[in-house]
Design an enzyme around this catalytic site. Structure first.
Site, PDB file in Angstrom:
ATOM      1  N   GLU A 144       1.628   3.301   7.308  1.00 38.26           N
ATOM      2  CA  GLU A 144       0.799   3.767   7.066  1.00 38.26           C
ATOM      3  C   GLU A 144       0.403   4.722   5.933  1.00 38.26           C
ATOM      4  O   GLU A 144       0.139   6.026   7.208  1.00 38.26           O
ATOM      5  CB  GLU A 144      -0.127   2.682   7.715  1.00 38.26           C
ATOM      6  CG  GLU A 144       0.598   1.617   8.372  1.00 38.26           C
ATOM      7  CD  GLU A 144      -0.251   0.337   7.378  1.00 38.26           C
ATOM      8  OE1 GLU A 144       0.081   0.351   6.156  1.00 38.26           O
ATOM      9  OE2 GLU A 144      -0.522  -0.767   7.926  1.00 38.26           O
ATOM     10  N   ASN A 175       0.795  -1.332   0.088  1.00 32.54           N
ATOM     11  CA  ASN A 175      -0.379  -0.059  -0.307  1.00 32.54           C
ATOM     12  C   ASN A 175       0.757   1.138  -0.141  1.00 32.54           C
ATOM     13  O   ASN A 175       0.583   2.477   0.237  1.00 32.54           O
ATOM     14  CB  ASN A 175      -0.991  -0.373   1.533  1.00 32.54           C
ATOM     15  CG  ASN A 175      -0.386   0.289   2.764  1.00 32.54           C
ATOM     16  OD1 ASN A 175       0.619  -0.281   2.263  1.00 32.54           O
ATOM     17  ND2 ASN A 175      -0.984   0.013   3.560  1.00 32.54           N
TER      18      ASN A 175
END
Length: 278
Positions: A167, A160
């Site tokens: 993140e 991702n």
């Protein structure tokens, strides 16, 4: 294929060097050539900056080849390297300690510490068993700073777009902290937990983009067809919190290392890569 810095910087540039190899073994050889050269250079430095190390499947063959190379060094040089070794890892799972084989502390001992006879005190990682993880994050960042920050940082690329466990969304000022791991990241790391993402800890301690971008140089290693899509997005996307690795564009010395599977098909062309040099 080796692409080097052109004389005129590109506005769309991403890396100062881009190296593509036909397969994983040849890419590993090239990465370790560069890393071994850096370690030899460190032998002559009075107080070399720490190495910034990463974990995960991408790094396993790299550490394996590095250990094999170093074990062929003359005994006095290897002993000098051992005595002066200092590295800081990017991250650790909250709740896991070095006695747990699934921890990154155990990973580093298995793949680097024991083969090279390095002590745990030389292989710095956040303490996943700290009673106050947030306080541990601040202490870890301060400890790294006291050693002068990272010299050479190794990075893998999450599916991702995360680097370390930063993140999305994540900006460049994010520092060492506790993060909640996304479902995709827990899926990506499930192999070490019996293939069950629900067994992967839901939180981790990670150095932030702030510490990563402060490194003198960064080596981003992307391998395998599963990373082709996120690699293309990384090369084509301006800096954005939605793709944390995109902030590497702001760093003057990023080396991008790719195998052919990562650039397979029409996702990333040689012309496209050439345009990404800075």
């Amino acid at each position: 294929m080796n692409l080097l810095r052109p004389s005129v910087a590109s506005e769309q540039g991403f890396a100062s060097t881009i190296t593509v190899r036909e397969n994983l073994p040849s890419l590993v050889e090239a990465v370790v050539d560069a890393l071994e050269g850096h370690l030899r250079q460190r032998l002559g430095e009075q107080r070399p900056k720490p190495l910034g190390l990463a974990t995960g499947r991408t790094m396993v063959p790299i550490y394996g080849e590095l250990v094999a190379r170093l074990q062929r060094w003359p005994a006095d040089e290897l002993e000098h390297l051992r005595r002066s070794w200092c590295s800081f890892n990017l991250d650790e799972y909250v709740g896991l300690g070095a006695a747990d084989r699934r921890s990154f502390a155990a990973y580093m001992a298995r793949h680097l510490g024991k083969p090279l006879q390095l002590s745990p005190q030389q292989l710095h990682l956040p303490d996943g068993e700290a009673t106050d993880p947030e306080q541990q994050a601040g202490s870890y960042a301060a400890q790294l700073q006291s050693f002068g920050g990272v010299g050479v940082q190794l990075l893998g690329l999450g599916s991702n777009g995360h680097v370390g466990f930063n993140e999305p969304p994540c900006g460049p000022e994010a520092s060492c902290r506790v993060v909640a791991l996304s479902q995709s990241t827990r899926q990506q790391n499930a192999a070490a937990f019996g293939g069950d993402p629900s067994q992967v800890p839901s939180q981790a301690l990670t150095l932030g983009l702030k510490e990563i971008l402060a490194a003198d140089e960064i080596h981003l290693i992307v391998t395998g067809s599963a990373k082709a899509e996120i690699l293309k997005a990384l090369l084509d996307t301006p800096c954005t919190e939605k793709l944390p690795a995109s902030w590497l564009r702001n760093h003057a010395r990023v080396a991008l290392w790719l195998d052919q599977l990562a650039v397979a098909g029409e996702k990333v062309s040689e012309a496209n890569l050439s345009s990404k040099l800075i």
